[in-house]
Design an enzyme around this catalytic site. Sequence first.
Site, mmCIF file in Angstrom:
data_model
loop_
_atom_site.group_PDB
_atom_site.id
_atom_site.type_symbol
_atom_site.label_atom_id
_atom_site.label_comp_id
_atom_site.label_asym_id
_atom_site.label_seq_id
_atom_site.Cartn_x
_atom_site.Cartn_y
_atom_site.Cartn_z
ATOM 1 N N VAL A 16 0.827 -1.211 0.000
ATOM 2 C CA VAL A 16 0.000 0.000 0.000
ATOM 3 C C VAL A 16 0.861 1.261 0.000
ATOM 4 O O VAL A 16 0.626 2.186 -0.780
ATOM 5 C CB VAL A 16 -0.969 -0.020 1.209
ATOM 6 C CG1 VAL A 16 -1.595 1.351 1.435
ATOM 7 C CG2 VAL A 16 -2.055 -1.046 0.972
ATOM 8 N N ASP A 27 10.725 3.502 5.227
ATOM 9 C CA ASP A 27 10.547 2.140 5.751
ATOM 10 C C ASP A 27 11.718 1.816 6.658
ATOM 11 O O ASP A 27 12.825 2.326 6.477
ATOM 12 C CB ASP A 27 10.444 1.108 4.612
ATOM 13 C CG ASP A 27 9.659 -0.122 5.037
ATOM 14 O OD1 ASP A 27 8.505 -0.259 4.623
ATOM 15 O OD2 ASP A 27 10.213 -0.939 5.828
ATOM 16 N N LYS A 37 15.139 -2.972 1.816
ATOM 17 C CA LYS A 37 14.062 -2.574 0.904
ATOM 18 C C LYS A 37 14.300 -1.148 0.382
ATOM 19 O O LYS A 37 14.185 -0.873 -0.814
ATOM 20 C CB LYS A 37 12.728 -2.641 1.666
ATOM 21 C CG LYS A 37 11.512 -2.402 0.819
ATOM 22 C CD LYS A 37 10.242 -2.408 1.652
ATOM 23 C CE LYS A 37 9.628 -3.789 1.793
ATOM 24 N NZ LYS A 37 8.287 -3.761 2.390
ATOM 25 N N THR A 76 -1.007 -4.345 9.546
ATOM 26 C CA THR A 76 -1.881 -4.577 10.712
ATOM 27 C C THR A 76 -2.296 -6.054 10.687
ATOM 28 O O THR A 76 -3.470 -6.375 10.493
ATOM 29 C CB THR A 76 -3.128 -3.672 10.674
ATOM 30 O OG1 THR A 76 -3.736 -3.765 9.368
ATOM 31 C CG2 THR A 76 -2.786 -2.236 10.955
ATOM 32 N N PHE A 134 -8.472 0.980 -0.714
ATOM 33 C CA PHE A 134 -9.270 -0.108 -1.296
ATOM 34 C C PHE A 134 -8.590 -0.765 -2.489
ATOM 35 O O PHE A 134 -9.220 -1.545 -3.192
ATOM 36 C CB PHE A 134 -10.647 0.431 -1.718
ATOM 37 C CG PHE A 134 -11.447 0.975 -0.569
ATOM 38 C CD1 PHE A 134 -12.215 0.127 0.230
ATOM 39 C CD2 PHE A 134 -11.416 2.322 -0.252
ATOM 40 C CE1 PHE A 134 -12.932 0.621 1.306
ATOM 41 C CE2 PHE A 134 -12.141 2.830 0.831
ATOM 42 C CZ PHE A 134 -12.902 1.972 1.609
ATOM 43 N N GLU A 164 -4.415 -5.800 -5.016
ATOM 44 C CA GLU A 164 -3.118 -6.207 -5.548
ATOM 45 C C GLU A 164 -3.345 -6.774 -6.940
ATOM 46 O O GLU A 164 -4.350 -7.423 -7.208
ATOM 47 C CB GLU A 164 -2.481 -7.259 -4.637
ATOM 48 C CG GLU A 164 -1.996 -6.630 -3.348
ATOM 49 C CD GLU A 164 -1.447 -7.647 -2.350
ATOM 50 O OE1 GLU A 164 -1.283 -8.815 -2.702
ATOM 51 O OE2 GLU A 164 -1.207 -7.237 -1.205
ATOM 52 N N ASN A 197 -14.618 -5.187 2.928
ATOM 53 C CA ASN A 197 -13.935 -6.481 2.791
ATOM 54 C C ASN A 197 -14.803 -7.634 3.277
ATOM 55 O O ASN A 197 -14.819 -8.702 2.685
ATOM 56 C CB ASN A 197 -12.600 -6.463 3.544
ATOM 57 C CG ASN A 197 -11.497 -5.843 2.700
ATOM 58 O OD1 ASN A 197 -11.742 -5.485 1.543
ATOM 59 N ND2 ASN A 197 -10.314 -5.715 3.252
ATOM 60 N N CYS A 209 -5.664 -9.413 3.083
ATOM 61 C CA CYS A 209 -6.726 -8.582 3.657
ATOM 62 C C CYS A 209 -7.952 -9.352 4.157
ATOM 63 O O CYS A 209 -8.282 -9.272 5.343
ATOM 64 C CB CYS A 209 -7.153 -7.522 2.653
ATOM 65 S SG CYS A 209 -5.862 -6.296 2.361
ATOM 66 N N ARG A 219 0.555 -14.100 1.303
ATOM 67 C CA ARG A 219 -0.068 -14.078 2.628
ATOM 68 C C ARG A 219 -1.448 -14.730 2.592
ATOM 69 O O ARG A 219 -2.304 -14.369 1.794
ATOM 70 C CB ARG A 219 -0.161 -12.632 3.144
ATOM 71 C CG ARG A 219 1.200 -12.071 3.535
ATOM 72 C CD ARG A 219 1.124 -10.626 3.961
ATOM 73 N NE ARG A 219 0.994 -9.719 2.848
ATOM 74 C CZ ARG A 219 1.024 -8.386 2.950
ATOM 75 N NH1 ARG A 219 1.185 -7.826 4.139
ATOM 76 N NH2 ARG A 219 0.915 -7.624 1.887
#
Length: 436
Positions: A11, A30, A35, A86, A153, A156, A212, A264, A332
């Site tokens: 994001v 970051d 990275k 999160t 919103f 990916e 979601n 998500c 993930r």
Amino acid sequence: MKITIIGTGYVGLVSGACFSEFGHKVTCIDKDAAKIADLQSGIIPIYEPGLETLVQKNSSEKRLTFSTDPTEAVASADTIFIAVGTPTSRRGDGYADLTYIYDAAKEIAPLLQGYSVIVNKSTVPVGTARQVERIIRETSPEAHFDVASNPEFLREGAAINDFMRPDRIVIGVDSEQAAGVLRDVYKPLYLIDTPIVTTNLETAELIKYAANAYLAVKISFINEMANICENVGADAITLAKAIGLDGRIGKKFLHPGPGYGGSCFPKDTLALLRIAQEHGAGARIIEAAVEVNAAQKARMIKKIRDCLGGSEAGKTLGILGLTFKPETDDMRDSPSLTILPALLEKGAIIKAHDPQGMKEAAKFLPSGVQFVDSPYQACEGADALVLMTEWNQYRALDIPRIKSLMTTPLFIDLRNVYDPANLKDLGFTYMGVGRS
Ligand code: NAD
């Protein structure tokens, strides 16, 4: 405007690249030094179509920079977006782990200078924006700031387009000044008439979870219908098409498959259950969607086993696709992370291919999984081919070639990409999801 983004993941990086494309001056921060070093040399740490070009263009035009040190970027920013992870708490209770959010707030607080708006872009439970505000006030009582919520919103795999042409922008604020700053941030989108929903902090935070959860419910609903279809001899593809043509229902997210995954839906549905519970409200539909999703993955394992005659022990399985959806390398909570280890544990030999996800997959899958360089290599000596993710590369495979490479022509299509009649004509036993 000067924008600083804390957290340069899926994001944060997409938002940073797109804001800089809008013409803002953006610094992405970051903690991950490797990275940031990669990004400074033009290497993009994730696979997201179109992102590399956008990052390189805006970096070379000096609107987009990367750093591990937030000091200067926070002090000079009009807006600071928090876009850290999160994840579900490691305690396993479904709560969102807000450590990264609160750490970011503590880091930002002493660096603030002048008026700035601190914006939660991460998906966070109701009340988090007010906690962030409290942390910053406690750390820096003199700071002049507002906290806002601006949930993201993007999907990916289509993230750039989603960010540049969103269905809507949600702005949760307590002050008109903060609302004005955020409207300026998104001003370029006024040209394409993007609806802006301005509301309070709590509503903005909940909107993201509601969106979601609704989509997760839709997926679980069609998977449940697919299972009924299999048992009664009906066809879930036709059923989904027919109900989707009803404008009140809509055709999107009505594709039977191995269950939702990704970074998500699984974590956000669990977090919403906890939010509801904490505030004494019921969330039985979402609870059911979560249960159906877990059962769907188990059902896929059983489907594969049944197709193999009741046991996968010693059988070679070619797996096409590992990511939770095409056009991303994000692993993930991908269904493959539940399905493949279960098959491996029962003695299956697994040869897996994914166009972009194998490097990430290797971090999460057991070492027994063999990764191969092409979909055809996955078919060599296979007793079954399992199509797990509907990458475009898998939509027009050379089926006669596949048949010649496999030991047994068995095609298990967990995304219903192929035409069962066509595969049958080509000598395959075909099994889809929700197709009798
Ligand atoms: P991510 O894990 O890809 O990226 C988070 C980044 O934040 C990491 O690079 C990490 O090193 C960095 N970070 C953590 N703490 C930091 C700190 N204090 N200072 C600087 N950097 C820090 O996460 P993501 O997928 O981009 O998700 C971020 C948030 O956006 C989550 O809340 C997620 O739910 C939400 N979201 C994600 C998507 C998606 O498709 N990935 C879509 C919409 C919303």
